[in-house]
Design a protein around this motif. Structure first.
Motif, mmCIF file in Angstrom:
data_model
loop_
_atom_site.group_PDB
_atom_site.id
_atom_site.type_symbol
_atom_site.label_atom_id
_atom_site.label_comp_id
_atom_site.label_asym_id
_atom_site.label_seq_id
_atom_site.Cartn_x
_atom_site.Cartn_y
_atom_site.Cartn_z
ATOM 1 N N SER A 153 15.193 -5.518 -6.033
ATOM 2 C CA SER A 153 14.169 -4.525 -5.721
ATOM 3 C C SER A 153 14.809 -3.254 -5.183
ATOM 4 O O SER A 153 15.848 -3.299 -4.529
ATOM 5 C CB SER A 153 13.182 -5.079 -4.692
ATOM 6 O OG SER A 153 12.278 -4.071 -4.283
ATOM 7 N N GLU A 154 14.157 -2.124 -5.439
ATOM 8 C CA GLU A 154 14.650 -0.849 -4.910
ATOM 9 C C GLU A 154 14.161 -0.599 -3.487
ATOM 10 O O GLU A 154 14.546 0.374 -2.851
ATOM 11 C CB GLU A 154 14.175 0.298 -5.809
ATOM 12 C CG GLU A 154 12.660 0.406 -5.907
ATOM 13 C CD GLU A 154 12.209 1.457 -6.886
ATOM 14 O OE1 GLU A 154 12.440 2.652 -6.605
ATOM 15 O OE2 GLU A 154 11.631 1.086 -7.932
ATOM 16 N N PHE A 155 13.304 -1.504 -2.971
ATOM 17 C CA PHE A 155 12.715 -1.311 -1.651
ATOM 18 C C PHE A 155 13.420 -2.153 -0.595
ATOM 19 O O PHE A 155 14.008 -3.198 -0.893
ATOM 20 C CB PHE A 155 11.230 -1.677 -1.676
ATOM 21 C CG PHE A 155 10.423 -0.824 -2.617
ATOM 22 C CD1 PHE A 155 10.007 0.445 -2.239
ATOM 23 C CD2 PHE A 155 10.083 -1.285 -3.878
ATOM 24 C CE1 PHE A 155 9.263 1.238 -3.106
ATOM 25 C CE2 PHE A 155 9.342 -0.514 -4.750
ATOM 26 C CZ PHE A 155 8.936 0.760 -4.360
ATOM 27 N N GLU A 156 13.333 -1.704 0.648
ATOM 28 C CA GLU A 156 13.860 -2.442 1.781
ATOM 29 C C GLU A 156 12.772 -3.341 2.360
ATOM 30 O O GLU A 156 11.572 -3.081 2.184
ATOM 31 C CB GLU A 156 14.355 -1.471 2.863
ATOM 32 C CG GLU A 156 15.576 -0.651 2.460
ATOM 33 C CD GLU A 156 16.801 -1.512 2.242
ATOM 34 O OE1 GLU A 156 17.028 -2.440 3.062
ATOM 35 O OE2 GLU A 156 17.531 -1.275 1.257
ATOM 36 N N PRO A 157 13.159 -4.402 3.079
ATOM 37 C CA PRO A 157 12.146 -5.250 3.717
ATOM 38 C C PRO A 157 11.333 -4.466 4.745
ATOM 39 O O PRO A 157 11.845 -3.559 5.404
ATOM 40 C CB PRO A 157 12.982 -6.334 4.403
ATOM 41 C CG PRO A 157 14.304 -6.320 3.709
ATOM 42 C CD PRO A 157 14.531 -4.906 3.290
ATOM 43 N N GLU A 158 10.061 -4.813 4.851
ATOM 44 C CA GLU A 158 9.195 -4.220 5.857
ATOM 45 C C GLU A 158 8.343 -5.316 6.487
ATOM 46 O O GLU A 158 8.088 -6.360 5.879
ATOM 47 C CB GLU A 158 8.295 -3.147 5.249
ATOM 48 C CG GLU A 158 7.367 -3.645 4.152
ATOM 49 C CD GLU A 158 6.522 -2.533 3.559
ATOM 50 O OE1 GLU A 158 5.809 -1.862 4.323
ATOM 51 O OE2 GLU A 158 6.586 -2.349 2.313
ATOM 52 N N SER A 159 7.911 -5.083 7.718
ATOM 53 C CA SER A 159 7.040 -6.039 8.396
ATOM 54 C C SER A 159 5.606 -5.799 7.950
ATOM 55 O O SER A 159 5.113 -4.666 7.985
ATOM 56 C CB SER A 159 7.143 -5.870 9.909
ATOM 57 O OG SER A 159 8.441 -6.219 10.363
ATOM 58 N N VAL A 160 4.941 -6.860 7.509
ATOM 59 C CA VAL A 160 3.540 -6.779 7.084
ATOM 60 C C VAL A 160 2.729 -7.703 7.990
ATOM 61 O O VAL A 160 3.057 -8.884 8.133
ATOM 62 C CB VAL A 160 3.383 -7.210 5.611
ATOM 63 C CG1 VAL A 160 1.912 -7.318 5.220
ATOM 64 C CG2 VAL A 160 4.107 -6.226 4.691
ATOM 65 N N PRO A 161 1.669 -7.182 8.620
ATOM 66 C CA PRO A 161 0.864 -8.022 9.511
ATOM 67 C C PRO A 161 0.095 -9.089 8.741
ATOM 68 O O PRO A 161 -0.302 -8.879 7.594
ATOM 69 C CB PRO A 161 -0.084 -7.018 10.172
ATOM 70 C CG PRO A 161 -0.176 -5.885 9.203
ATOM 71 C CD PRO A 161 1.178 -5.790 8.564
ATOM 72 N N VAL A 162 -0.104 -10.231 9.389
ATOM 73 C CA VAL A 162 -0.867 -11.328 8.797
ATOM 74 C C VAL A 162 -2.233 -11.392 9.479
ATOM 75 O O VAL A 162 -2.328 -11.629 10.690
ATOM 76 C CB VAL A 162 -0.129 -12.668 8.969
ATOM 77 C CG1 VAL A 162 -0.973 -13.819 8.416
ATOM 78 C CG2 VAL A 162 1.228 -12.624 8.274
ATOM 79 N N HIS A 163 -3.284 -11.166 8.685
ATOM 80 C CA HIS A 163 -4.660 -11.259 9.163
ATOM 81 C C HIS A 163 -5.427 -12.117 8.160
ATOM 82 O O HIS A 163 -6.063 -11.588 7.239
ATOM 83 C CB HIS A 163 -5.302 -9.879 9.300
ATOM 84 C CG HIS A 163 -4.632 -8.990 10.294
ATOM 85 N ND1 HIS A 163 -4.517 -9.320 11.630
ATOM 86 C CD2 HIS A 163 -4.016 -7.790 10.160
ATOM 87 C CE1 HIS A 163 -3.883 -8.360 12.273
ATOM 88 N NE2 HIS A 163 -3.556 -7.415 11.402
ATOM 89 N N PRO A 164 -5.365 -13.441 8.311
ATOM 90 C CA PRO A 164 -5.982 -14.320 7.308
ATOM 91 C C PRO A 164 -7.500 -14.152 7.241
ATOM 92 O O PRO A 164 -8.169 -13.990 8.262
ATOM 93 C CB PRO A 164 -5.619 -15.727 7.806
ATOM 94 C CG PRO A 164 -4.501 -15.538 8.771
ATOM 95 C CD PRO A 164 -4.716 -14.191 9.376
ATOM 96 N N GLU A 165 -8.021 -14.182 6.038
ATOM 97 C CA GLU A 165 -9.457 -14.191 5.833
ATOM 98 C C GLU A 165 -9.983 -15.624 5.945
ATOM 99 O O GLU A 165 -9.251 -16.589 5.673
ATOM 100 C CB GLU A 165 -9.804 -13.611 4.461
ATOM 101 C CG GLU A 165 -9.435 -12.145 4.294
ATOM 102 C CD GLU A 165 -10.309 -11.225 5.146
ATOM 103 O OE1 GLU A 165 -11.361 -11.702 5.661
ATOM 104 O OE2 GLU A 165 -9.954 -10.040 5.293
ATOM 105 N N ASP A 166 -11.261 -15.777 6.331
ATOM 106 C CA ASP A 166 -11.837 -17.103 6.528
ATOM 107 C C ASP A 166 -11.822 -17.928 5.250
ATOM 108 O O ASP A 166 -11.694 -19.158 5.286
ATOM 109 C CB ASP A 166 -13.280 -16.981 7.042
ATOM 110 C CG ASP A 166 -13.355 -16.406 8.448
ATOM 111 O OD1 ASP A 166 -12.326 -16.467 9.158
ATOM 112 O OD2 ASP A 166 -14.422 -15.892 8.826
ATOM 113 N N TYR A 167 -11.971 -17.269 4.117
ATOM 114 C CA TYR A 167 -12.033 -17.973 2.844
ATOM 115 C C TYR A 167 -10.651 -18.253 2.248
ATOM 116 O O TYR A 167 -10.528 -18.973 1.263
ATOM 117 C CB TYR A 167 -12.863 -17.164 1.834
ATOM 118 C CG TYR A 167 -12.409 -15.726 1.698
ATOM 119 C CD1 TYR A 167 -11.311 -15.378 0.924
ATOM 120 C CD2 TYR A 167 -13.082 -14.708 2.362
ATOM 121 C CE1 TYR A 167 -10.892 -14.053 0.817
ATOM 122 C CE2 TYR A 167 -12.682 -13.389 2.254
ATOM 123 C CZ TYR A 167 -11.588 -13.073 1.489
ATOM 124 O OH TYR A 167 -11.175 -11.763 1.390
ATOM 125 N N ALA A 168 -9.611 -17.650 2.818
ATOM 126 C CA ALA A 168 -8.265 -17.788 2.251
ATOM 127 C C ALA A 168 -7.670 -19.165 2.576
ATOM 128 O O ALA A 168 -7.937 -19.739 3.635
ATOM 129 C CB ALA A 168 -7.358 -16.684 2.786
#
Length: 221
Positions: free
Chosen positions: A23-38
């Motif tokens: 990938s041409e991108f660097e790692p980034e932090s992504v927040p986890v906000h689970p949905e009730d149906y997930a």
């Protein structure tokens, strides 16, 4: 004088993983906000449902995991809102609140399983054998179809191969955790070293089995 142990910086292993990912991108932090149906292990349908309900779009890439033995990249989908912000809507049993994510704008999920990419972050070559076995399990499962989460339908010959290599993989992992090295006595109980027993010609043996599976079942769909 005791031999000095040289510790390779973690960043070296991570960079090696990112090179393999391509990938041409660097790692980034992504927040986890689970949905009730997930549901766990169902990131693609989870994100599709999020888009259906709230707009935005799926954003594909790799989730980066680190263990004591490996750096591992796993194909993953997160949700991108109208402002371009990324959110992971899939729940995790461990209750993590953020993931390390690498975007991949050149890939789209088509329903076909994609194997993880792994890098040995130790100086023990047995971890490389563990990676070979993990790849062999994935190659065998590629002959099947993913139904939901970790549920698969798979032809019997491929299932036998997958289960066999999974058992070897589990045994090797325990052996490594107990301090096994190439010239330690093999985990199978025979009084031979691992390198001259179960580790002997492992790559060649896997290739032979996979070639036979290909002759029997053809190429994975």
């Amino acid at each position: 004088m005791p031999k000095r142990s040289f510790q390779i910086p973690d960043a070296v292993y991570l960079e090696k993983l990112l090179t393999k990912v391509g990938s041409e991108f660097e790692p980034e932090s992504v927040p986890v906000h689970p949905e009730d149906y997930a549901r766990p292990l169902n990131c693609y349908p989870n994100v599709d449902e999020k888009v259906r309900r709230d707009g935005g779009r799926p954003h594909y890439g790799w989730s980066i995991h680190k263990t004591n033995l490996l750096y591992e990249a796993e194909r993953h989908a997160v949700w991108e809102n109208e402002d371009g912000e990324l959110v992971d809507v899939t729940p995790y049993e461990s209750g993590v609140n953020e993931i390390q994510f690498v975007s991949d704008d050149n890939w789209v999920y088509t329903g076909k399983a994609v194997d993880n990419i792994r890098v040995n972050r130790t100086q023990n070559p047995l971890v490389d054998d563990f990676i070979l076995l993990a790849e062999a399990v994935s190659q065998a499962f590629a002959y099947g179809s993913r139904l939901d989460g970790n549920e698969h339908t798979i032809p019997q010959p491929a299932l036998v191969v997958a289960e066999s290599y999974q058992k070897l993989k589990d045994d090797l992992l325990e052996y490594i955790r107990l301090g096994g090295q190439p010239y330690s006595v093999c985990y199978c109980g025979l009084r031979r070293t691992y390198r001259n027993c179960h580790g002997s010609q492992l790559q060649e043996g896997i290739k032979m089995v996979m070639d036979k599976l290909h002759s029997l079942l053809g190429s994975p769909i």
